[in-house]
Design a protein around this motif. Structure first.
Motif, PDB file in Angstrom:
ATOM      1  N   SER A  52       3.444  -4.809  -4.743  1.00  0.00           N
ATOM      2  CA  SER A  52       3.816  -4.845  -3.325  1.00  0.00           C
ATOM      3  C   SER A  52       3.784  -6.255  -2.752  1.00  0.00           C
ATOM      4  CB  SER A  52       2.890  -3.940  -2.515  1.00  0.00           C
ATOM      5  OG  SER A  52       1.589  -4.483  -2.491  1.00  0.00           O
ATOM      6  N   CYS A  78       6.998   5.320   4.780  1.00  0.00           N
ATOM      7  CA  CYS A  78       7.250   4.227   5.708  1.00  0.00           C
ATOM      8  C   CYS A  78       5.981   3.893   6.496  1.00  0.00           C
ATOM      9  CB  CYS A  78       8.379   4.603   6.653  1.00  0.00           C
ATOM     10  SG  CYS A  78       8.770   3.330   7.868  1.00  0.00           S
ATOM     11  N   LEU A  81       3.514   2.063   4.276  1.00  0.00           N
ATOM     12  CA  LEU A  81       3.888   0.676   4.002  1.00  0.00           C
ATOM     13  C   LEU A  81       3.652  -0.236   5.201  1.00  0.00           C
ATOM     14  CD1 LEU A  81       7.199   1.173   1.990  1.00  0.00           C
ATOM     15  CD2 LEU A  81       4.926   0.656   1.108  1.00  0.00           C
ATOM     16  N   LEU A  82       3.742   0.316   6.404  1.00  0.00           N
ATOM     17  CA  LEU A  82       3.563  -0.472   7.616  1.00  0.00           C
ATOM     18  C   LEU A  82       2.171  -0.289   8.240  1.00  0.00           C
ATOM     19  CD1 LEU A  82       7.067   0.143   9.255  1.00  0.00           C
ATOM     20  CD2 LEU A  82       6.352  -1.781   7.822  1.00  0.00           C
ATOM     21  N   LYS A  87      -1.297  -3.795   5.560  1.00  0.00           N
ATOM     22  CA  LYS A  87      -1.210  -5.168   6.058  1.00  0.00           C
ATOM     23  C   LYS A  87      -2.451  -5.968   5.686  1.00  0.00           C
ATOM     24  CE  LYS A  87       1.647  -4.017  10.012  1.00  0.00           C
ATOM     25  NZ  LYS A  87       1.649  -3.765  11.449  1.00  0.00           N
ATOM     26  N   PRO A  93       5.849  -5.730   3.272  1.00  0.00           N
ATOM     27  CA  PRO A  93       6.721  -4.557   3.386  1.00  0.00           C
ATOM     28  C   PRO A  93       8.110  -4.755   2.789  1.00  0.00           C
ATOM     29  CG  PRO A  93       5.612  -4.983   5.462  1.00  0.00           C
ATOM     30  CD  PRO A  93       5.307  -6.130   4.564  1.00  0.00           C
ATOM     31  N   ILE A  97       8.830  -2.024  -0.125  1.00  0.00           N
ATOM     32  CA  ILE A  97       9.884  -1.039   0.117  1.00  0.00           C
ATOM     33  C   ILE A  97      10.787  -0.883  -1.116  1.00  0.00           C
ATOM     34  CG2 ILE A  97      11.722  -2.463   1.111  1.00  0.00           C
ATOM     35  CD1 ILE A  97      10.545   0.205   3.222  1.00  0.00           C
ATOM     36  N   CYS A 114      13.024   1.950   7.762  1.00  0.00           N
ATOM     37  CA  CYS A 114      11.575   1.883   7.888  1.00  0.00           C
ATOM     38  C   CYS A 114      11.246   0.651   8.703  1.00  0.00           C
ATOM     39  CB  CYS A 114      10.954   1.818   6.498  1.00  0.00           C
ATOM     40  SG  CYS A 114       9.160   1.740   6.482  1.00  0.00           S
ATOM     41  N   TYR A 117      13.052  -2.600   8.027  1.00  0.00           N
ATOM     42  CA  TYR A 117      13.443  -2.573   6.618  1.00  0.00           C
ATOM     43  C   TYR A 117      14.201  -1.295   6.276  1.00  0.00           C
ATOM     44  CZ  TYR A 117       9.626  -5.868   6.980  1.00  0.00           C
ATOM     45  OH  TYR A 117       8.804  -6.890   7.405  1.00  0.00           O
TER      46      TYR A 117
END
Length: 120
Positions: A52, A78, A81-82, A87, A93, A97, A114, A117
Motif C-alpha cells: 500500500s 474505500c 483505504l481512507l 493514514k 490511497p 487502491i 473512492c 480516487y
C-alpha cells in the motif's frame, strides 16, 4: 408560572427526540456493516502494508485474501483505504487502491469512485 412549565415540556421533548436520533445512529450500519468499523477492518489489512506504500512491491497471498473479502463491499474497501488507521500506518490511497487489480481479483470493484480516487 405557566411559561416556565411550557419551556420545560418543550425542553424535555427535545431531549427525547435527540436521544432517539442518537440511538438510531449508534445502531445503524456503517460502510462496513453493523459489527465493525473501517478502522477495525484496516487492522486486518496489515499484510498489505508494503504493497500500500509502494506500487512495485509484491502483494502477498494473505493481503489478497483480505482485500478480496473486504472488497466484496466496495464502500467498505474505500472507507478502509481512507480511514484514520490506514493514514496513520502510512498507507498511500493512490497506491493502495491498485491492490485489488495487482491481486488479479476477477470480481474487484472496477471504476468505483473512492474519494478523489477511482478503483482501476
Amino acid at each position: 408560572m405557566e411559561a416556565p412549565l411550557k419551556f420545560l415540556c418543550i425542553l424535555g421533548m427535545l431531549v427525547v427526540f435527540v436521544s432517539i436520533g442518537g440511538f438510531e445512529r449508534v445502531e445503524g450500519a456503517g460502510e462496513c456493516g453493523r459489527s465493525t468499523t473501517p478502522d477495525n477492518e484496516a487492522l486486518k489489512l496489515a499484510p498489505c502494508a508494503a504493497a500500500s506504500q509502494d506500487a512495485s512491491a509484491s502483494v502477498s497471498q494473505s493481503c489478497c485474501a483480505q482485500v478480496k473479502k473486504i472488497g466484496q463491499n466496495p464502500g467498505c474497501l474505500c472507507a478502509v483505504l481512507l480511514s484514520n488507521t490506514a493514514k496513520s500506518a502510512g498507507v498511500k490511497p493512490q497506491i493502495a487502491i491498485t491492490i485489488p487489480k495487482r491481486c488479479n481479483l476477477a470480481n474487484r470493484p472496477v471504476g468505483y469512485k473512492c474519494g478523489p480516487y477511482t478503483l482501476p
